[in-house]
Motif scaffolding. Structure first.
Motif, mmCIF file in Angstrom:
data_model
loop_
_atom_site.group_PDB
_atom_site.id
_atom_site.type_symbol
_atom_site.label_atom_id
_atom_site.label_comp_id
_atom_site.label_asym_id
_atom_site.label_seq_id
_atom_site.Cartn_x
_atom_site.Cartn_y
_atom_site.Cartn_z
ATOM 1 N N ALA A 16 58.086 63.080 45.934
ATOM 2 C CA ALA A 16 57.403 63.230 44.643
ATOM 3 C C ALA A 16 57.452 61.926 43.844
ATOM 4 O O ALA A 16 56.474 61.552 43.194
ATOM 5 N N GLN A 17 58.605 61.219 43.933
ATOM 6 C CA GLN A 17 58.715 59.932 43.228
ATOM 7 C C GLN A 17 57.655 58.953 43.709
ATOM 8 O O GLN A 17 57.062 58.206 42.934
ATOM 9 N N PHE A 18 57.420 58.951 45.036
ATOM 10 C CA PHE A 18 56.402 58.063 45.597
ATOM 11 C C PHE A 18 54.998 58.553 45.278
ATOM 12 O O PHE A 18 54.045 57.780 45.307
ATOM 13 N N GLY A 19 54.862 59.855 45.011
ATOM 14 C CA GLY A 19 53.551 60.447 44.760
ATOM 15 C C GLY A 19 52.832 59.771 43.610
ATOM 16 O O GLY A 19 51.614 59.616 43.636
ATOM 17 N N LYS A 20 53.600 59.363 42.584
ATOM 18 C CA LYS A 20 52.966 58.757 41.417
ATOM 19 C C LYS A 20 52.248 57.463 41.788
ATOM 20 O O LYS A 20 51.142 57.203 41.345
ATOM 21 N N ARG A 21 52.893 56.643 42.632
ATOM 22 C CA ARG A 21 52.296 55.359 43.010
ATOM 23 C C ARG A 21 51.409 55.456 44.252
ATOM 24 O O ARG A 21 50.352 54.851 44.309
ATOM 25 N N ALA A 22 51.869 56.212 45.252
ATOM 26 C CA ALA A 22 51.202 56.168 46.561
ATOM 27 C C ALA A 22 50.220 57.318 46.770
ATOM 28 O O ALA A 22 49.478 57.320 47.753
ATOM 29 N N GLY A 23 50.195 58.311 45.878
ATOM 30 C CA GLY A 23 49.234 59.414 46.000
ATOM 31 C C GLY A 23 49.390 60.143 47.329
ATOM 32 O O GLY A 23 50.477 60.540 47.711
ATOM 33 N N ARG A 24 48.254 60.264 48.049
ATOM 34 C CA ARG A 24 48.291 61.033 49.293
ATOM 35 C C ARG A 24 49.120 60.356 50.382
ATOM 36 O O ARG A 24 49.469 60.972 51.382
ATOM 37 N N LEU A 25 49.440 59.075 50.183
ATOM 38 C CA LEU A 25 50.265 58.368 51.171
ATOM 39 C C LEU A 25 51.755 58.452 50.835
ATOM 40 O O LEU A 25 52.578 57.741 51.406
ATOM 41 N N ALA A 26 52.108 59.357 49.908
ATOM 42 C CA ALA A 26 53.494 59.397 49.399
ATOM 43 C C ALA A 26 54.524 59.618 50.506
ATOM 44 O O ALA A 26 55.571 58.968 50.521
ATOM 45 N N PHE A 27 54.238 60.526 51.430
ATOM 46 C CA PHE A 27 55.230 60.797 52.481
ATOM 47 C C PHE A 27 55.457 59.553 53.337
ATOM 48 O O PHE A 27 56.592 59.135 53.574
ATOM 49 N N LEU A 28 54.332 58.938 53.787
ATOM 50 C CA LEU A 28 54.461 57.745 54.634
ATOM 51 C C LEU A 28 55.143 56.611 53.888
ATOM 52 O O LEU A 28 55.963 55.877 54.465
ATOM 53 N N ALA A 29 54.838 56.474 52.604
ATOM 54 C CA ALA A 29 55.465 55.411 51.810
ATOM 55 C C ALA A 29 56.958 55.660 51.687
ATOM 56 O O ALA A 29 57.771 54.738 51.820
ATOM 57 N N ALA A 30 57.336 56.924 51.477
ATOM 58 C CA ALA A 30 58.765 57.252 51.348
ATOM 59 C C ALA A 30 59.492 57.017 52.672
ATOM 60 O O ALA A 30 60.610 56.493 52.699
ATOM 61 N N VAL A 31 58.836 57.386 53.770
ATOM 62 C CA VAL A 31 59.436 57.150 55.098
ATOM 63 C C VAL A 31 59.673 55.664 55.292
ATOM 64 O O VAL A 31 60.773 55.209 55.612
ATOM 65 N N ARG A 32 58.600 54.897 55.089
ATOM 66 C CA ARG A 32 58.652 53.482 55.454
ATOM 67 C C ARG A 32 59.498 52.659 54.481
ATOM 68 O O ARG A 32 60.342 51.869 54.889
ATOM 69 N N LYS A 33 59.269 52.878 53.184
ATOM 70 C CA LYS A 33 59.911 51.997 52.194
ATOM 71 C C LYS A 33 61.393 52.305 52.022
ATOM 72 O O LYS A 33 62.184 51.397 51.763
ATOM 73 N N THR A 34 61.775 53.580 52.118
ATOM 74 C CA THR A 34 63.180 53.884 51.850
ATOM 75 C C THR A 34 63.959 54.270 53.099
ATOM 76 O O THR A 34 64.941 53.638 53.434
ATOM 77 N N ILE A 35 63.488 55.321 53.779
ATOM 78 C CA ILE A 35 64.336 55.905 54.814
ATOM 79 C C ILE A 35 64.357 55.053 56.086
ATOM 80 O O ILE A 35 65.410 54.557 56.500
ATOM 81 N N ALA A 36 63.208 54.852 56.710
ATOM 82 C CA ALA A 36 63.183 54.137 57.993
ATOM 83 C C ALA A 36 63.699 52.709 57.844
ATOM 84 O O ALA A 36 64.526 52.240 58.638
#
Ligand SMILES: *Cc1c(COP(=O)(O)O)cnc(C)c1O
Length: 410
Positions: free
Chosen positions: A234-254
């Motif tokens: 959800a935090q990524f949702g504000k900036r990345a919109g529909r790409l929020a899950f992929l952004a969260a995976v790539r930028k933080t977790i992976a």
């Protein structure tokens, strides 16, 4: 482009400098920039460019693009193993205090990841039979952050109602994450059944020759992440919109867990995909023939293969998959019988892997499930007399002849 064409071409065209026709292996840890301003711009995302190969690498990207094209997704992230793809997907969606609603019919490694690792991070897993939608509905609550099932259980070979589970998940505003390892995209499109994320062990059919460990996860584009119940997404949702899950995976977790695959492995996965439809057709055809032979053999107590009309899962497998896969299990009546078969096979090798072009056999109870409780084993369909067969692409007559001679020793 249609499937086989994408399998060969998606993600890589002859590279401009040398014209290399086959995907180059970019064996580099990092990438040079003209100066500090350019490098800084790449870091803060104002210009596109690879920075460091833990974050991205051109060979790995080519595999991700190809895999995503084959699943008609929104984007893919490659990882160092199937386990790390699952860990990455779950840790992106769940935090301390959250819950996973999982199938009981799981690969042993996944069971250990949920019970021995995530439990220590305060992530609780509740289990239900994946073929019982009511049982699944009963384990969901306001802390559930994802539903996790295997498209075809390994080794139970049960087939859940994917569309039913996806609808159940969507009704609660949570994603269905599906481990599609046993049903690669040439025989199953999880997106068409409403799954939100697919994960694969690329070690298996994707690579095909048993040459490398790897994994990949794909955002299938069916889920609206902007309203995600997972805090981090959800935090990524504000900036990345529909790409929020992929952004969260790539930028933080992976990136911070360090799950990136080596470019050499990504090269093997990507090249493997080129022959995926051909290989899987042969795996499935051979598995059907071997299952038919075993089903008629007097020393065999039971054959489990969703392609057999007698299988409980036959109808749903036909409805969801273009072919029933290359894995089957056989029960010999006792552990001794199972071991005699395993010792007597000559062509089929005793190996802890599946999806290899070579026929592989294993006794799950004494290996993959050796540290699981009796109850966990029985829920995962693992009995003492069970042998799992990953049927290869050798000539089916040679595979059957091998089982015929080995069964004489049972
Ligand atoms: C093998 C396997 C995994 C784990 O993949 P690795 O590449 O070995 O880490 C996960 N799920 C299923 C269904 C598997 O068969």
């Amino acid at each position: 482009m249609r499937f086989s064409t994408k399998a060969v071409h998606a993600g890589y065209q002859a590279e401009a400098t040398t014209g290399a026709c086959s995907l180059p292996i970019y064996g580099t840890a990092s990438y040079a920039y003209e100066g500090p301003d350019e490098l800084s711009e790449a870091f803060v995302g104002r210009r596109f460019g690879h920075i460091y190969s833990r974050i991205s690498n051109p060979t790995v990207s080519a595999f991700e693009v190809r895999m995503n094209a084959l699943e008609n997704g929104r984007g893919a992230v490659a990882t160092s193993s199937g386990m790390s793809a699952i860990a990455t997907a779950v840790l992106t969606l769940a935090s301390q205090g959250d819950e996973i609603a999982s199938s009981t019919s799981l690969f042993g490694g996944t069971l250990h990841l949920f019970n021995d690792v995530f439990s220590r991070c305060g992530i609780v897993t509740r289990y239900a039979d994946p073929c019982d939608l009511d049982a699944f509905a009963a384990i969901l609550n306001e802390r559930t952050r994802l539903i996790f099932v295997e498209s075809l259980g390994n080794p139970k070979l049960d087939v859940p109602d994917v569309a039913g589970l996806a609808a159940l998940a969507a009704g609660r505003g949570i994603p269905l994450v599906i481990d599609s390892t046993l049903t690669p995209p040439c025989i199953f499109q999880p997106r068409d059944f409403g799954a939100a994320v697919s994960v694969h062990s690329a070690t298996k059919y994707i690579t095909g020759n048993g040459t490398a460990i790897g994994g990949v996860l794909v955002d299938l584009g069916t889920f609206d992440w902007t309203t995600s119940r997972s805090e981090h997404v959800a935090q990524f949702g504000k900036r990345a919109g529909r790409l929020a899950f992929l952004a969260a995976v790539r930028k933080t977790i992976a990136t911070n867990l360090g799950t990136a695959p080596s470019p050499f492995n990504a090269y093997l996965h990507c090249t493997g995909l080129e022959t995926l439809p051909l290989r899987v057709k042969a795996h499935c055809s051979n598995a059907g023939k071997l299952a038919g032979f075993l089903a008629r053999h007097p020393k065999v107590v039971e054959v489990n293969y969703p392609g057999l009309a007698a299988s409980r899962h036959h109808d749903r497998a036909r409805q969801q998959f273009d072919a029933p896969g290359g894995l089957l299990t056989v029960r010999l009546g006792s552990k001794e019988g199972a071991f005699r078969l395993l010792r007597s096979l000559k062509l089929a090798r005793n190996v802890a892997n599946l999806g290899d072009v070579k026929t592989l056999v294993i006794h799950p109870a004494s290996t993959i499930y050796s540290e699981c409780s009796q109850e966990e084993c029985s829920r995962a369909g693992v009995s003492d007399d069970l042998v799992r067969v990953s049927v290869g692409i050798e000539d089916s007559r040679d595979i059957i002849a091998d089982f015929r001679q080995a069964l004489k020793q049972v």
